[in-house]
Write an enzyme that holds these catalytic residues in place. Structure first.
Site, PDB file in Angstrom:
ATOM      1  N   ARG A  44       0.854  -1.189   0.000  1.00 53.12           N
ATOM      2  CA  ARG A  44       0.000   0.000   0.000  1.00 53.12           C
ATOM      3  C   ARG A  44       0.888   1.237   0.000  1.00 53.12           C
ATOM      4  O   ARG A  44       2.102   1.152   0.127  1.00 53.12           O
ATOM      5  CB  ARG A  44      -0.920  -0.013   1.234  1.00 53.12           C
ATOM      6  N   GLY A  45       0.247   2.425  -0.084  1.00 56.03           N
ATOM      7  CA  GLY A  45       1.016   3.657  -0.210  1.00 56.03           C
ATOM      8  C   GLY A  45       1.254   3.907  -1.693  1.00 56.03           C
ATOM      9  O   GLY A  45       1.668   3.003  -2.436  1.00 56.03           O
ATOM     10  N   ALA A  46       0.984   5.148  -2.127  1.00 54.78           N
ATOM     11  CA  ALA A  46       0.956   5.427  -3.567  1.00 54.78           C
ATOM     12  C   ALA A  46       2.247   5.037  -4.310  1.00 54.78           C
ATOM     13  O   ALA A  46       2.182   4.332  -5.328  1.00 54.78           O
ATOM     14  CB  ALA A  46       0.624   6.909  -3.787  1.00 54.78           C
ATOM     15  N   ARG A  82      -7.027  -0.541  -7.179  1.00 56.83           N
ATOM     16  CA  ARG A  82      -7.464   0.520  -6.253  1.00 56.83           C
ATOM     17  C   ARG A  82      -7.540   1.807  -7.074  1.00 56.83           C
ATOM     18  O   ARG A  82      -6.654   2.065  -7.883  1.00 56.83           O
ATOM     19  CB  ARG A  82      -6.487   0.689  -5.081  1.00 56.83           C
ATOM     20  N   GLN A 190      -2.786   2.726   9.927  1.00 61.11           N
ATOM     21  CA  GLN A 190      -1.464   2.795   9.286  1.00 61.11           C
ATOM     22  C   GLN A 190      -0.490   3.631  10.123  1.00 61.11           C
ATOM     23  O   GLN A 190       0.711   3.375  10.114  1.00 61.11           O
ATOM     24  CB  GLN A 190      -1.586   3.405   7.874  1.00 61.11           C
ATOM     25  N   ASP A 231      -1.989  10.700  -2.559  1.00 64.74           N
ATOM     26  CA  ASP A 231      -2.353   9.629  -3.491  1.00 64.74           C
ATOM     27  C   ASP A 231      -2.592  10.164  -4.892  1.00 64.74           C
ATOM     28  O   ASP A 231      -2.444   9.438  -5.874  1.00 64.74           O
ATOM     29  CB  ASP A 231      -3.585   8.883  -2.975  1.00 64.74           C
ATOM     30  N   LYS A 242      -4.897  10.189   2.624  1.00 65.62           N
ATOM     31  CA  LYS A 242      -5.634   9.399   3.619  1.00 65.62           C
ATOM     32  C   LYS A 242      -6.689  10.237   4.346  1.00 65.62           C
ATOM     33  O   LYS A 242      -6.439  11.382   4.705  1.00 65.62           O
ATOM     34  CB  LYS A 242      -4.630   8.808   4.612  1.00 65.62           C
TER      35      LYS A 242
HETATM   36  O1  MRU Z   1      -4.787   3.237   2.057  1.00 64.87           O
HETATM   37  P1  MRU Z   1      -3.306   3.448   2.013  1.00 64.87           P
HETATM   38  O2  MRU Z   1      -2.599   2.936   3.228  1.00 64.87           O
HETATM   39  O3  MRU Z   1      -2.686   2.950   0.726  1.00 64.87           O
HETATM   40  O4  MRU Z   1      -3.157   5.037   2.020  1.00 64.87           O
HETATM   41  C1  MRU Z   1      -1.880   5.593   1.897  1.00 64.87           C
HETATM   42  C2  MRU Z   1      -1.855   7.067   1.984  1.00 64.87           C
HETATM   43  O5  MRU Z   1      -2.861   7.725   2.048  1.00 64.87           O
HETATM   44  C3  MRU Z   1      -0.516   7.709   1.899  1.00 64.87           C
HETATM   45  O6  MRU Z   1      -0.490   8.892   2.647  1.00 64.87           O
HETATM   46  C4  MRU Z   1      -0.207   8.034   0.433  1.00 64.87           C
HETATM   47  O7  MRU Z   1      -0.395   6.911  -0.378  1.00 64.87           O
HETATM   48  C5  MRU Z   1       1.177   8.521   0.267  1.00 64.87           C
HETATM   49  S1  MRU Z   1       2.379   7.259   0.622  1.00 64.87           S
HETATM   50  C6  MRU Z   1       3.920   7.931   0.415  1.00 64.87           C
END
Ligand code: MRU
Length: 345
Positions: A44-46, A82, A190, A231, A242
Site C-alpha cells: 500500500r502507499g501510492a 485501487r 497505518q 495519493d 488518507k
Molecule cells: O490506504 P493506504 O494505506 O494505501 O493510504 C496511503 C496514503 O494515504 C498515503 O499517505 C499516500 O499513499 C502517500 S504514501 C507515500
C-alpha cells in the site's frame, strides 16, 4: 529489506497487514494474487503501488510472452485494483509502454522505476527538510522542529525510504527533529501500526495521537509543521490523501502552522483539473463496524468509509516533489514552477 522488489522472477514484498507484530516477506508470481494483495493492503502507499503495478506488468510480460493482448487485458485489471492513488495506473502504463520491445524490456523499465523511487525519496527528504527548517525558523526562531503527520508515508509506502516520513527522517538525521506526533489513522491504523514502527526503527522521538485529537493539539501549539503524503495531486494542487488529512489542513490553517504535501511527480495527475475529479475509494462498512476482529457496532449498522479525502490547494502551504517545491502559499502553481534537479546529499 525493501518494501517491494523483484527477485528471481517474482515480486517480493513485506506483508504490511502483519506489522508491527511480524515481518514476513511475500513472494508473488501471478497477477491475481498481486491484485488481491493490493486490495487487502499487504502492499500500500501510492509510490509502492506504482512499483507494484510496473512489476506486475513485468510478471505478465514474462508469463504471456507470445500473447501481448493477454498482457494488456490483465494489466487493465491490475490498473483498476485501487482507484485513488494514480501511481498504480502510472506504473502499469510506464511498464506497458516497453511491451513492444519484449518482456525483458518491460522488466528493465520496471526496475528503473524502482531505482528512481529510491533516489526520488532521498531528494524529497532534502527539499522537504530544508523547507520545513526555513519556515519554522522564520516563524519561531527555533532550529529544532516538532512535526505532525498522518497515515504511513515512510519506507513502507515506497521502495526503501519515504516521502513525508522521509522528510521527518532527514530532519532527524540532520539533528533538527525535536518530536513527532503520528496520527493513528482510523480505521486501519497505518499510523499506529506502520509509522510508529518506522519511527521506532529510526529512533525518532514520537507520540501517537488519535486522529480526533490532532486538530486540538495543533490549536495548542503542539507541532510546528504538518507533513503528509499524497495519493493524487490534481493540476490545481488539490490533494487526495488518507482520510483525516483535510481535518489536519483546516486545523493547521487555524493554528497558523505550515501544511506541506510531499509526493513524487508520478503522483501529480494533470488530467484531473481539480480535486472534484479525483475518484475516492470507498472501502465499505466492515472496516468501521469491526475492530481487530470484534464487532463494535450493533448488528446491521452501516458505515461510511471513504479511504481518502481531498485537501483544497488553498489550505496547502507547499508541495514538495523530488524535483521542485511549489509554494502555493506564495501564489505559485504547478504550471508555472519548472522541474529542477534531483537533490542527493
Ligand atoms: O490506504 P493506504 O494505506 O494505501 O493510504 C496511503 C496514503 O494515504 C498515503 O499517505 C499516500 O499513499 C502517500 S504514501 C507515500
Amino acid at each position: 529489506m525493501r518494501t517491494i522488489d523483484w527477485q528471481d522472477g517474482a515480486i517480493t514484498m513485506i506483508d504490511q497487514t502483519l506489522l508491527p507484530h511480524e515481518v514476513k516477506q511475500l513472494r508473488v508470481t501471478d497477477v491475481d494474487t498481486l491484485i488481491t494483495d493490493i486490495q487487502r493492503l499487504a502492499v500500500r502507499g501510492a509510490p509502492a503501488l506504482g512499483i507494484a503495478g510496473a512489476l506486475g506488468v513485468a510478471l505478465l510480460a514474462d508469463q504471456f510472452r507470445n500473447d501481448p493482448e493477454r498482457v494488456r487485458a490483465d494489466a487493465a485489471r491490475l490498473r483498476e485494483a485501487r482507484p485513488t492513488a494514480v501511481n498504480l495506473s502510472w506504473g502499469v502504463d510506464q511498464a506497458l509502454a516497453a511491451l513492444p520491445e519484449g518482456h525483458a524490456a518491460v522488466l528493465t523499465r520496471a526496475l528503473q522505476l524502482r531505482d528512481a523511487d529510491i533516489a526520488g525519496c532521498v531528494s524529497m527528504g532534502e527539499y522537504g527538510a530544508d523547507l520545513v527548517t526555513r519556515l519554522v525558523s522564520e516563524k519561531t526562531g527555533k532550529d529544532q522542529v516538532r512535526m505532525m503527520t498522518i497515515c504511513n508515508t515512510g519506507g513502507l509506502a515506497t521502495v526503501e525510504r519515504g516521502t513525508a516520513l522521509g522528510v521527518i527522517q532527514t530532519l532527524h538525521e540532520r539533528g533538527s527533529l525535536a518530536h513527532v506526533i503520528a496520527c493513528e489513522t482510523r480505521p486501519l491504523l497505518q499510523g499506529a501500526r506502520l509509522t510508529a514502527w518506522e519511527l521506532t526503527n529510526f529512533g525518532a522521538p514520537f507520540d501517537l495521537a488519535v486522529d480526533s485529537a490532532a486538530p486540538f493539539l495543533l490549536s495548542r501549539g503542539a507541532a510546528d509543521a504538518v507533513v503528509i503524503g499524497a495519493d493524487r495531486v490534481a493540476a490545481n494542487g488539490d490533494t487526495a490523501n488518507k482520510i483525516g488529512s483535510f481535518s489536519l489542513a483546516l486545523a493547521a490553517k487555524y493554528a497558523g502552522v505550515p501544511f506541506i504535501v510531499v509526493a513524487p511527480e508520478s503522483t501529480v495527475d494533470l488530467s484531473c483539473a481539480d480535486g472534484e475529479a479525483i475518484e475516492i475509494e470507498d472501502r465499505g462498512s466492515a472496516e468501521v463496524v469491526n475492530f481487530a476482529g470484534t464487532q463494535t457496532a450493533p448488528a446491521g449498522t452501516t458505515a461510511l468509509n471513504p479511504a481518502f479525502d481531498v485537501t483544497p490547494h488553498s489550505l496547502i502551504t507547499a508541495l514538495v516533489t523530488e524535483r521542485r517545491v511549489v509554494n502555493f502559499a506564495a501564489g505559485q502553481t504547478l504550471k508555472d514552477t519548472p522541474l529542477g534537479e534531483l537533490r542527493l546529499p
